[in-house]
Motif scaffolding. Structure first.
Motif, PDB file in Angstrom:
ATOM      1  N   LEU A 240       0.616  -1.178   0.027  1.00 34.37           N
ATOM      2  CA  LEU A 240      -0.094  -0.158   0.096  1.00 34.37           C
ATOM      3  C   LEU A 240       0.936   1.242   0.097  1.00 34.37           C
ATOM      4  CD1 LEU A 240      -2.693   1.411   0.318  1.00 34.37           C
ATOM      5  CD2 LEU A 240      -2.529   1.084   2.881  1.00 34.37           C
ATOM      6  N   PHE A 241       1.898   1.380   0.837  1.00 30.69           N
ATOM      7  CA  PHE A 241       2.582   2.246   1.207  1.00 30.69           C
ATOM      8  C   PHE A 241       3.150   2.851  -0.422  1.00 30.69           C
ATOM      9  CE2 PHE A 241       4.096   0.926   5.553  1.00 30.69           C
ATOM     10  CZ  PHE A 241       2.962   1.456   5.947  1.00 30.69           C
ATOM     11  N   ARG A 242       3.754   1.810  -1.106  1.00 30.96           N
ATOM     12  CA  ARG A 242       4.683   2.189  -2.472  1.00 30.96           C
ATOM     13  C   ARG A 242       3.681   2.659  -3.611  1.00 30.96           C
ATOM     14  NH1 ARG A 242       8.449  -3.180  -1.856  1.00 30.96           N
ATOM     15  NH2 ARG A 242       9.747  -2.360  -0.033  1.00 30.96           N
ATOM     16  N   SER A 243       2.312   2.314  -3.420  1.00 25.09           N
ATOM     17  CA  SER A 243       1.113   2.535  -4.363  1.00 25.09           C
ATOM     18  C   SER A 243       0.598   3.901  -4.294  1.00 25.09           C
ATOM     19  CB  SER A 243       0.132   1.371  -4.241  1.00 25.09           C
ATOM     20  OG  SER A 243       0.856   0.062  -4.485  1.00 25.09           O
ATOM     21  N   LEU A 244       1.061   4.738  -3.664  1.00 25.48           N
ATOM     22  CA  LEU A 244       0.286   6.270  -3.297  1.00 25.48           C
ATOM     23  C   LEU A 244       0.925   6.996  -4.017  1.00 25.48           C
ATOM     24  CD1 LEU A 244       0.378   6.179   0.668  1.00 25.48           C
ATOM     25  CD2 LEU A 244      -1.408   5.682  -0.893  1.00 25.48           C
ATOM     26  N   ASP A 245       1.131   6.714  -5.398  1.00 27.62           N
ATOM     27  CA  ASP A 245       1.750   7.482  -6.553  1.00 27.62           C
ATOM     28  C   ASP A 245       0.752   7.990  -7.159  1.00 27.62           C
ATOM     29  OD1 ASP A 245       3.739   8.323  -8.480  1.00 27.62           O
ATOM     30  OD2 ASP A 245       2.627   6.937  -9.831  1.00 27.62           O
ATOM     31  N   ALA A 246       0.685   9.520  -7.443  1.00 30.74           N
ATOM     32  CA  ALA A 246      -0.502  10.203  -8.319  1.00 30.74           C
ATOM     33  C   ALA A 246      -0.570   9.748  -9.846  1.00 30.74           C
ATOM     34  CB  ALA A 246       0.199  11.588  -8.094  1.00 30.74           C
ATOM     35  N   ARG A 247       0.746   9.699 -10.777  1.00 33.08           N
ATOM     36  CA  ARG A 247       0.623   9.274 -11.964  1.00 33.08           C
ATOM     37  C   ARG A 247      -0.034   7.945 -12.243  1.00 33.08           C
ATOM     38  NH1 ARG A 247       5.837  10.436 -16.141  1.00 33.08           N
ATOM     39  NH2 ARG A 247       4.350   9.736 -17.978  1.00 33.08           N
ATOM     40  N   SER A 367      -6.200  -4.265  -7.265  1.00 33.80           N
ATOM     41  CA  SER A 367      -7.020  -4.113  -6.231  1.00 33.80           C
ATOM     42  C   SER A 367      -5.850  -4.276  -5.140  1.00 33.80           C
ATOM     43  CB  SER A 367      -7.902  -5.542  -6.058  1.00 33.80           C
ATOM     44  OG  SER A 367      -7.111  -6.284  -6.274  1.00 33.80           O
ATOM     45  N   LEU A 368      -4.587  -4.364  -5.166  1.00 32.39           N
ATOM     46  CA  LEU A 368      -3.601  -4.549  -4.299  1.00 32.39           C
ATOM     47  C   LEU A 368      -3.529  -5.867  -3.653  1.00 32.39           C
ATOM     48  CD1 LEU A 368      -2.387  -1.543  -2.150  1.00 32.39           C
ATOM     49  CD2 LEU A 368      -1.669  -2.311  -4.106  1.00 32.39           C
ATOM     50  N   LEU A 369      -4.320  -6.880  -4.443  1.00 33.40           N
ATOM     51  CA  LEU A 369      -4.266  -8.394  -3.933  1.00 33.40           C
ATOM     52  C   LEU A 369      -3.065  -8.832  -4.152  1.00 33.40           C
ATOM     53  CD1 LEU A 369      -6.147 -10.498  -3.078  1.00 33.40           C
ATOM     54  CD2 LEU A 369      -6.530 -11.142  -5.550  1.00 33.40           C
ATOM     55  N   VAL A 370      -2.534  -9.603  -3.086  1.00 31.02           N
ATOM     56  CA  VAL A 370      -1.354 -10.064  -2.820  1.00 31.02           C
ATOM     57  C   VAL A 370      -1.576 -11.807  -2.133  1.00 31.02           C
ATOM     58  CG1 VAL A 370       0.167  -8.294  -2.708  1.00 31.02           C
ATOM     59  CG2 VAL A 370      -0.763  -9.203  -0.513  1.00 31.02           C
ATOM     60  N   THR A 371      -0.603 -12.549  -2.541  1.00 30.06           N
ATOM     61  CA  THR A 371      -0.623 -13.945  -2.081  1.00 30.06           C
ATOM     62  C   THR A 371       0.687 -14.228  -1.351  1.00 30.06           C
ATOM     63  OG1 THR A 371      -1.117 -16.108  -2.484  1.00 30.06           O
ATOM     64  CG2 THR A 371       0.263 -15.118  -4.166  1.00 30.06           C
ATOM     65  N   GLY A 372       0.621 -15.095  -0.365  1.00 31.04           N
ATOM     66  CA  GLY A 372       1.987 -15.282   0.607  1.00 31.04           C
ATOM     67  C   GLY A 372       1.638 -16.351   1.391  1.00 31.04           C
ATOM     68  N   LEU A 373       2.533 -16.859   2.200  1.00 29.67           N
ATOM     69  CA  LEU A 373       2.325 -17.885   3.364  1.00 29.67           C
ATOM     70  C   LEU A 373       2.716 -17.501   4.593  1.00 29.67           C
ATOM     71  CD1 LEU A 373       4.662 -20.567   1.240  1.00 29.67           C
ATOM     72  CD2 LEU A 373       2.054 -20.610   1.554  1.00 29.67           C
ATOM     73  N   ASN A 396      -4.618 -15.009   0.291  1.00 28.35           N
ATOM     74  CA  ASN A 396      -4.882 -14.275  -0.669  1.00 28.35           C
ATOM     75  C   ASN A 396      -5.729 -13.133  -0.145  1.00 28.35           C
ATOM     76  OD1 ASN A 396      -3.993 -16.081  -2.728  1.00 28.35           O
ATOM     77  ND2 ASN A 396      -5.394 -15.721  -4.131  1.00 28.35           N
ATOM     78  N   GLU A 397      -5.017 -11.979  -0.172  1.00 33.83           N
ATOM     79  CA  GLU A 397      -5.610 -10.615   0.618  1.00 33.83           C
ATOM     80  C   GLU A 397      -5.238  -9.374  -0.127  1.00 33.83           C
ATOM     81  OE1 GLU A 397      -8.212  -9.350   2.138  1.00 33.83           O
ATOM     82  OE2 GLU A 397      -8.246 -10.922   3.632  1.00 33.83           O
ATOM     83  N   SER A 398      -5.825  -8.111   0.161  1.00 31.88           N
ATOM     84  CA  SER A 398      -5.392  -7.030  -0.198  1.00 31.88           C
ATOM     85  C   SER A 398      -5.237  -6.294   1.158  1.00 31.88           C
ATOM     86  CB  SER A 398      -6.545  -6.424  -0.967  1.00 31.88           C
ATOM     87  OG  SER A 398      -6.316  -4.928  -1.024  1.00 31.88           O
ATOM     88  N   PRO A 399      -4.189  -5.364   1.193  1.00 38.73           N
ATOM     89  CA  PRO A 399      -4.061  -4.464   2.439  1.00 38.73           C
ATOM     90  C   PRO A 399      -5.482  -3.453   2.301  1.00 38.73           C
ATOM     91  CG  PRO A 399      -2.379  -3.929   0.992  1.00 38.73           C
ATOM     92  CD  PRO A 399      -2.947  -5.245   0.471  1.00 38.73           C
ATOM     93  N   VAL A 400      -5.951  -3.191   1.279  1.00 38.94           N
ATOM     94  CA  VAL A 400      -6.792  -2.239   1.388  1.00 38.94           C
ATOM     95  C   VAL A 400      -8.010  -2.898   2.079  1.00 38.94           C
ATOM     96  CG1 VAL A 400      -8.511  -0.729  -0.085  1.00 38.94           C
ATOM     97  CG2 VAL A 400      -6.152  -0.984  -0.648  1.00 38.94           C
ATOM     98  N   ILE A 401      -8.569  -4.259   1.493  1.00 43.39           N
ATOM     99  CA  ILE A 401      -9.415  -4.797   2.275  1.00 43.39           C
ATOM    100  C   ILE A 401      -9.354  -5.087   3.617  1.00 43.39           C
ATOM    101  CG2 ILE A 401     -10.884  -7.127   2.252  1.00 43.39           C
ATOM    102  CD1 ILE A 401     -10.350  -7.156  -0.727  1.00 43.39           C
ATOM    103  N   MET A 402      -8.144  -5.403   3.978  1.00 42.41           N
ATOM    104  CA  MET A 402      -7.674  -5.729   5.356  1.00 42.41           C
ATOM    105  C   MET A 402      -7.941  -4.545   6.071  1.00 42.41           C
ATOM    106  SD  MET A 402      -3.930  -6.693   6.643  1.00 42.41           S
ATOM    107  CE  MET A 402      -3.101  -5.113   6.523  1.00 42.41           C
ATOM    108  N   LEU A 403      -7.548  -3.379   5.767  1.00 41.89           N
ATOM    109  CA  LEU A 403      -7.796  -1.878   6.460  1.00 41.89           C
ATOM    110  C   LEU A 403      -9.350  -1.730   6.808  1.00 41.89           C
ATOM    111  CD1 LEU A 403      -4.633  -0.043   5.738  1.00 41.89           C
ATOM    112  CD2 LEU A 403      -5.177  -1.382   7.611  1.00 41.89           C
TER     113      LEU A 403
END
Length: 444
Positions: A240-247, A367-373, A396-403
């Motif tokens: 999420l942090f790295r996606s706060l880019d206006a362009r 959607s910022l959906l990511v996967t991991g373990l 499988n989760e998105s930090p946006v949905i999480m928050l």
């Protein structure tokens, strides 16, 4: 190798005098990076590296060239300037080149600590020895890594800008595996001041996780209430942090994009208790008060009470949109609550405690959906108590949905995210409802 502000300024002034370009910018970086690595309760490697690199950017109109060098005699300095000018003359025009900045006003730097700058190999060995002793005392096996970085960065250009930032930090991590190989625990600690590093207490946490995770039971994947320790939360939040880019938002490539070339700036996108901000002067996570292009950093809210308040802009994109050119920050933090980890567990009727996530991969950037373990200690909670360890999950989760599914915020901690090449963040533990686990993993 670590130049003072006066020494760095003198060197950069010398380099600029060689320039014949319309505009010239010189960047200087130097660092002493030391580390010690251990496994099987024994030190395996240790080392130290120092370097100093100078990069020159020359511009003729919108034609730009860059050259770098790590030799600092006068002939080499002039050579690298000439080389950057030659490359600029050969380059096509860059339509997004906006020219150099003039002098800037910066917040006072606060990231250099003498206790870290003066570290010796003996200090590192003692710190690691304390970690190893914790494992040996319980007849367990630990592997870990400790690194410290002391350095500086400096910039000067032909329009009168000068910036200098000295820094120091220490990162530590430890993993304990039980003798039978069925239990694993992990802990990490990041500090600016080496005097605040406690490798023994961090290793004790890893030990408790390892011993407690023996005999993990399989439970059905699905949606669960989870308690994410700060380390687990951080590796999701950094997406999420790295996606706060206006362009990227304006061009339709972001979770913040809207139809018609618009963004969600000013809209509420997550729970109102969520505030994410940056502050280069924060005592717990100091960072450079200037961006890579020389723009001044300041304390700024990115998400305030769930609302997108700011996005970062390149100077070109800000100029095109007619807005303030807010630089990408040099640190990220999330405000937390007052609940301890124990209180979060006690308030949970049925859920899962997650120590750490790893092997994170993007599934859907929009959607910022990511996967991991999960890894290194995953536990089932029932009636406010940890009942037993559970086998690891894929999620499988998105930090946006999480928050948006936030129940409770815990206390803030500084964490070291190995997923982000040892990036440091200040983030809280958090209790989240309906977190999605999709399958089981046999990994320990």
């Amino acid at each position: 190798m670590i130049l003072s502000e006066t020494e760095a300024k003198s060197l950069l002034q010398k380099v600029l005098k060689y320039s014949k370009a319309d505009e010239c910018e010189v960047n200087l970086q130097g660092e002493k990076w030391s580390n010690i690595r251990y496994a099987l309760n024994k030190v395996s490697t240790c080392g130290s590296k120092t370097y100093k690199v100078l990069a020159v950017q020359s511009a003729f109109g919108k034609k730009v060239g860059v050259a770098a060098i790590d030799e600092f005699d006068d002939a080499s300095l002039e050579k690298v300037v000439r080389r950057s000018e030659e490359l600029a003359q050969l380059a096509p025009e860059n339509p997004e080149y906006t020219g150099l900045l003039g002098p800037q006003q910066y917040l006072p730097p606060s990231g250099f600590i003498n206790s870290t700058a003066s570290l010796t190999s003996v200090d590192r060995a003692k710190a690691v020895g304390q970690s190893i002793q914790v494992a040996r005392s319980q007849k367990q096996t630990v592997a870990g890594y400790l690194e410290d970085r002391v350095g500086y960065s400096a910039m000067m250009n032909s329009k009168g800008l000068f910036a200098y930032y000295p820094s120091a930090k220490v990162n530590f991590s430890a993993t304990i595996r039980t003798d039978n190989g069925t239990g694993s625990g992990y802990a990490t600690q990041g500090v600016t001041d080496f005097a605040k590093l406690n490798t023994a207490s961090a290793t004790q946490i890893a030990l408790q996780k390892a011993v407690g995770s023996v005999g993990a039971q399989a439970i059905e994947p699905g949606k669960y209430t989870v308690i994410l320790e700060p380390l687990a939360a951080a590796v999701l939040l950094e997406h999420l942090f790295r996606s706060l880019d206006a362009r990227s938002a304006d061009e339709g490539r972001s979770f913040l994009s809207k139809a018609g070339g618009k963004s969600k700036l000013g809209e509420q996108i997550v729970d109102e208790r969520v505030t994410i901000y940056s502050d280069p002067t924060n005592a717990d996570l100091p960072s450079s008060p200037w961006a890579a292009d020389g723009r001044a950093q300041e304390k700024i809210s990115w998400i305030e009470k769930g609302v997108i308040k700011n996005l970062f802009y390149s100077r070109y994109w800000a100029q095109k949109k007619g807005v303030k050119a807010v630089p990408a920050p040099t640190n990220f933090m999330m405000a937390g609550g007052t609940a301890s980890l124990e209180e979060l567990i006690k308030s949970t009727q049925r859920g899962i405690l997650v120590t750490k996530f790893w092997y994170i991969r993007s599934v859907d950037p929009q959607s910022l959906l990511v996967t991991g373990l999960t890894r290194d200690g995953t536990f089932y909670i029932e009636n406010g108590k940890i009942k037993h360890p559970v086998k690891n999950f894929r999620f499988n989760e998105s930090p946006v949905i999480m928050l948006n599914n936030l129940e409770t915020l815990g206390k803030v901690e500084r964490v070291v995210s190995s997923e982000g090449s040892f990036s440091n963040y200040l983030v809280p533990a958090m209790k989240i409802r309906e977190f999605t686990f999709t399958s089981l993993s046999d990994a320990i």
